[in-house]
Enzyme design. Sequence first.
Site, PDB file in Angstrom:
ATOM      1  N   GLU A 204       0.831  -1.214   0.000  1.00 24.27           N
ATOM      2  CA  GLU A 204       0.000   0.000   0.000  1.00 24.27           C
ATOM      3  C   GLU A 204       0.863   1.260   0.000  1.00 24.27           C
ATOM      4  O   GLU A 204       0.586   2.205   0.767  1.00 24.27           O
ATOM      5  CB  GLU A 204      -0.957  -0.012   1.200  1.00 24.27           C
ATOM      6  CG  GLU A 204      -2.003  -1.105   1.104  1.00 24.27           C
ATOM      7  CD  GLU A 204      -3.076  -0.999   2.173  1.00 24.27           C
ATOM      8  OE1 GLU A 204      -4.212  -1.386   1.895  1.00 24.27           O
ATOM      9  OE2 GLU A 204      -2.774  -0.513   3.287  1.00 24.27           O
ATOM     10  N   GLU A 280      -6.736  -7.531  -1.272  1.00 19.57           N
ATOM     11  CA  GLU A 280      -7.350  -7.502   0.048  1.00 19.57           C
ATOM     12  C   GLU A 280      -8.827  -7.171  -0.095  1.00 19.57           C
ATOM     13  O   GLU A 280      -9.193  -6.019  -0.289  1.00 19.57           O
ATOM     14  CB  GLU A 280      -6.677  -6.464   0.966  1.00 19.57           C
ATOM     15  CG  GLU A 280      -5.261  -6.817   1.376  1.00 19.57           C
ATOM     16  CD  GLU A 280      -4.695  -5.839   2.405  1.00 19.57           C
ATOM     17  OE1 GLU A 280      -5.488  -5.110   3.030  1.00 19.57           O
ATOM     18  OE2 GLU A 280      -3.460  -5.806   2.566  1.00 19.57           O
TER      19      GLU A 280
END
Length: 665
Positions: A204, A280
Amino acid sequence: MARSTVILLVLSVFLIAARSAVIQDDLPTNYEYFTENGISSGLNADQKYFTLNGKNITIFSGAFHYFRVHPSQWRDRLRKMRAAGLNTIETYAAWNLHEYQSGVYDFGNGGSDFEAFLDIVQFIKIAQEEDLFVLVRPGPYICSEWEFGGLPSWLLRDKDIKVRTNDPLYLKYVARYWGQLLLLLEPLQFTKGGPIIALQVENEYGNTGNSDPDYLHSLVKIYRDNGIKELLYTSDPPGAGSRGALPNELLMTANFNSDVKGNLDKLDTLQANKPTMTMEFWSGWFDHVSEDHHTVSVDQYKQLYEQILTHPASVNIYMFVGSTNFGFLNGANSLYPGLNNSGLQPDVTSYDYDSPISESGEITDKFTATAELVSKYNPIKSKLPAIPETHERVTFDDIKIEQQILLSEIIDSFPNKIASENIVSMEQLPINNNSGQAFGYIVYRKTNLNLNANAVLKISGYVRDHVLVLVNGKLLTPVLSSKDDLNKFGYWRVKDSSITLTNEALEGATLDLVVENNARNNYGGLDQFQQFKGLIEDVLIDDVEIKSWEIVPLEFKKSWNKQLTGWHEVQQTRATPALYRVTFNVKAPLRDTYVNVQDWRKGIVIINGFILGRIFAVGPQQALYLPAGLLQEGQNEIIVFEHFSAPEYVKFSRDPIWGVGTHIN
């Protein structure tokens, strides 16, 4: 119902089960299907769909972090994942556990308190034995609601270091660690006969707000220099655009739990002619201290999961296996950048995440929904195992507490106190092979103080993160009784906090400031990763700076916990920081349980020397999961360090407990 009808019904059920068994026997395993003619290529993303060894594959994956689950339970959880129809599992690797001191490594039996949890090679091999492929996300930063996002705190000893950047100093440490880790992972790649089909680059990175392709290129080079040939990828919420990615070189994947079409359409726009994957899909959520416990309904979960599959896209369910932040390893969010600690949001010990498999290994409705949808949308039918039995948990009898050591006694008898002219943070202490102190508590002691009546102690800046103030062993910090207390003296939210030390003049007094690290931030912009624990600014009494301290690192390491001496009968339990000890006997077979902490206020629970987790009466967690693997046949020991006031008994529970403690209003 007639007897003959019952017999026919039983026979039909038997025949269906037998037919299912025959069908299963006729099916190939996951590995047999994808490797039946040998292995010539790995996971490929050069078109709109994945291929593995030249065959089309949709990745049905679930997240399972080996370092959050006792190794005695690894195979159980992995087999349950395969039984749900998943063909892949995903795991992070935690740098701060594997290199727990600078240059000192633990990949199982390496001498750290977590050594039993850290054999990543064995974990990956078991996954392969259970017919699962593996996605590995080695970071170096992993977020994961894990302390400091998995970064080791000893990095902060280099004052000019810029973590998560192309800073040569930071990259030197990353390359050193990955040189050890990738040496173990390299033989486990799919094209070498192992289960690893892809690895992630950073994590991320788009959420930092920074764009640094040079940094990402540097990480790719470390991978390739260490023999990693498999597919590499990045993952970000699609709203970050390509800021955290290398779109022309690495596969981009998406993280989210809402607006499936909007997020996946955005991802497809960012990278044309590539497979679409949700790295995710958040099955639930985690809990910050003092919040309500988070859950996501099975209907919402099922609806979103099916939307992802029909996009169509591959998907990794995060988390699939609920687990635990044992020790002091829970993470935290920080609302503010830099050294402003007032917005700290520590996470609780449980990482159940409202997952398809619960923290204690139970099969939930989300598990059933997952299995139904995987069966519906996976065109490749392969042999699946039966779902392993989940053993019933037990509840031990309440145990009356009869032994105690006062915190002041611990500090008095602590050997080799560190002399320091100035206040220093945990990270800067000259201990642990010059790696500083990562976790636990740090005590700043000043002796031979002459205090005026109504003398006022002032802690400049912020406490990092909770402080107990004792004068001559007596606790002055108010006893925790309300969530609103977090906005008062003693906690991280208050800047330049102060407290009156005495109502009358004292000579030769001893002042102890006992500071707890509640968690380093694990998420956000790069300026939120420069952080320190303990105290870092001036401490004053009546506006005069105090110098010449004795410092005690209370790390609560397993070896220290098991050798504690000086236990005596319980003398005082009210407004008195102390350690409490009980023992109890356990017979085989060992079974899981929970330690009920509703009657405690703040502190930690230790089982057989190992830190089980944190107590915090403001909630939401009020029972700590105790897996059977941490128990032993015969005598077991529980130690509770309570900051404030203790109850009479240590209690257990068969089930998790959510809410606030019995003393909180």
